[in-house]
Structure formats: structure tokens, C-alpha cells
Design a protein around this motif. Sequence first.
Motif, short mmCIF file in Angstrom:
data_model
loop_
_atom_site.label_atom_id
_atom_site.label_comp_id
_atom_site.label_asym_id
_atom_site.label_seq_id
_atom_site.Cartn_x
_atom_site.Cartn_y
_atom_site.Cartn_z
N ALA A 31 -2.68 3.36 -10.55
CA ALA A 31 -1.54 3.76 -9.71
C ALA A 31 -0.24 3.59 -10.49
CB ALA A 31 -1.51 2.94 -8.43
N ARG A 32 0.57 4.62 -10.57
CA ARG A 32 1.80 4.59 -11.37
C ARG A 32 2.77 3.53 -10.86
NH1 ARG A 32 4.02 10.55 -11.49
NH2 ARG A 32 5.75 9.42 -12.48
N SER A 33 2.77 3.31 -9.53
CA SER A 33 3.73 2.37 -8.97
C SER A 33 3.17 0.96 -8.80
CB SER A 33 4.19 2.89 -7.60
OG SER A 33 3.09 3.06 -6.72
N SER A 34 1.93 0.71 -9.26
CA SER A 34 1.32 -0.61 -9.03
C SER A 34 2.04 -1.74 -9.74
CB SER A 34 -0.16 -0.59 -9.41
OG SER A 34 -0.33 -0.34 -10.79
N GLN B 149 6.93 -6.82 -6.56
CA GLN B 149 7.45 -6.98 -5.20
C GLN B 149 6.58 -7.94 -4.38
OE1 GLN B 149 10.59 -5.89 -5.76
NE2 GLN B 149 10.50 -5.23 -3.62
N ASP C 201 0.84 -1.19 0.00
CA ASP C 201 0.00 0.00 0.00
C ASP C 201 0.88 1.24 0.00
OD1 ASP C 201 0.52 0.99 2.77
OD2 ASP C 201 -0.36 -0.95 3.29
N ASP C 202 0.26 2.38 -0.29
CA ASP C 202 0.97 3.65 -0.33
C ASP C 202 0.09 4.67 0.39
OD1 ASP C 202 2.52 5.82 -0.87
OD2 ASP C 202 1.92 6.00 -2.97
N PHE D 284 5.25 -2.13 -10.16
CA PHE D 284 6.38 -2.44 -9.29
C PHE D 284 5.90 -3.12 -8.02
CE2 PHE D 284 9.11 -1.18 -5.70
CZ PHE D 284 10.29 -1.79 -6.09
N ALA D 285 4.77 -2.62 -7.48
CA ALA D 285 4.21 -3.22 -6.27
C ALA D 285 3.80 -4.66 -6.51
CB ALA D 285 3.01 -2.40 -5.79
N LEU E 177 -2.28 -0.76 -3.51
CA LEU E 177 -1.77 -0.77 -4.88
C LEU E 177 -1.89 -2.15 -5.52
CD1 LEU E 177 1.50 1.32 -4.42
CD2 LEU E 177 -0.79 2.11 -5.05
#
Length: 313
Positions: A38-41, A47, A1-2, A43-44, A7
Motif C-alpha cells: 500500500a503506497r500510503s502504509s 499516524q 484503513d482505507d 504514513f499510516a 493499511l
Amino acid sequence: DDDGKVLAFIGLIRRPWRFRQEPVDSVTTHTFMADPEARSSPFAAVQLLRTVLSGPQNLTLAQGTDVSARIWRRLGGGWSPVLSMRWIRVLRPVRYLTRRLQGRGRARWMTSLLSAPSRLADAAAASVLPGGSVESGGGKSRTLALAELAPLLAKVASARSLTPHYDSAGLAWMIDALAYRKDRGELRMASVDLDGTSVGWFIYYRVPRGVAQVVQVGAAPGREGAVLRALFAEAREAGADAVEGLMDPPLMREYSAAGCFFRSDHSTFLLHARDESLAAAVRSGDCFLSRMEGEWWIGVDPTPPASATRGVR
């Protein structure tokens, strides 16, 4: 989460297995999703899956879309082309083709034309397909009690190196979870008896029309054909147009001889194992693996009754 915003997420469920009679820690993943806005999803998501695959379990199984399969394989996982296929046995060719055309939005006049033939035409069409018309083959199906399933499963599965292992409570939980999916039909467990002896069993969703989905099929060596014929005969009598299930690699020849055809599934069967011998057992079919052991069964009835009080499992 952020900052409290989710995410990506993934579900995990522990599954009991035995490999050459030794216990194996295993998990099946499910419901792997990421927020597309979400721009970082991405990568999330990577991970998250990396964390799962680095867990303490020896074997991880999943059924994924093309996107999740690419991430999975990038992180060292593998896949099984054969287990990514399903078998289909058409029981009423005319009705089955009509439904397929309707599902693809074909012209109404074409589906109306195919709907005109009587049951006689459907029976005639079935007789010329590979495998011929559906006959029970002498095997008689009867309702299978839950207490009978565990010993049957253990006996048949023991012929393979990698096998599921259920205690009575775990098996009862699984059957209850399967029965909850009323949208798929009525869950039916049946034993197939030949000359007064049980030679196998099948579990499937009985439907009055459409495609009956098979959860699991098991048979004594040399009796696979009798069990399949009994399944097809019962499903046809209940009204199904076709029967469909997950591919079992060692029985591909028997399915073919029974008139089934094969096609790619909607998802890819994924695996990750710390021991290569475990992965080899899955890829080669030296395992007893059905829809009960994969991800297919997991989910919530999209149209539960208003009176339902049971929580999501």
C-alpha cells in the motif's frame, strides 16, 4: 484503513507497574505491521504509532525491528542499548557450536567432525570456558507453586524504583499464556533453596536439546550466583546445549562471573515516557524488567495441537 483495506495495525496490552510504590499506567505494544504494497502504509504506520504514544498511559514499552525503531525514535521515543542485549550461557560447547554451524549452512564435513566427540569431549570443552563446568553450587531447585511466585517477585523487585505489579489473577493469566507456547519447550518454574531457605527463582522453557529460553530470574541480594548456577545445572541435566535470557543490567557482573557472554538481541528495546524519571529508571536498570514485562512472550504457538480450542489471547 482505507475503504475497508487494512493499511497498518498494532496490538496494545495494559501492564501493571509501580514507580516508587505509586501506580503507573503502562502499555506494551506488539505486532506492529504495515502493508508493504500500500503506497500510503508508511504514513499510516506513523499516524498509528503517534496515536498510541499520545494515549493516556505514562509509560509505553515495545521491542521493535530497525524499521519500527526508526519511526518510534522519530516520534520522540527512546531506546535502551543494554536491554536490547541478551546473555547466553553455553552448557555443551561442542553440540552448541555444531548447531550454530548447521544453522548457518556450513559444510557437512565440518559439522560431522564436531559431532564426533563424545560427552567427555563436551565436558572437557565446558571446563575451560569462562565460568568453568556447570555445578549447582549447593542450591537445590524445586518446583515453584504459582502462589509462591507473587510474594517472591514483590520482595526482590522492591529493591528497584520501577517494578511490575501482579495480582493473583493477572499472574495466573501470564503463566498460562507462557505455558501455551509449547513450541518453546516445557515451561518450568523453580525455586532455589539454600540451607532450607528460598533464595530466588527462575522461569524457563525446558528443552531436551538446543537453547533453553529463560523468561525470568530473581534472587535475593548476594544470592544471584547460586540461583544462576542452579538454573544452568538443571537446564544442562534436562539436555539443553545453552541457556539464553534478557539482560538485567544490575546483574551484568554476576552473569559474566557465571560464564555468560552477551550479544545484541534480534530487536531493539523501545520506551516512551511522559516523566523523564520513568525513562531514566528503565535506561539505568533501576527496574525489575524481564521477558514477562516486554513483548517477547506475546504470540501464538505456530504449531498448536489439532485439539486446541483455546482462543488467541
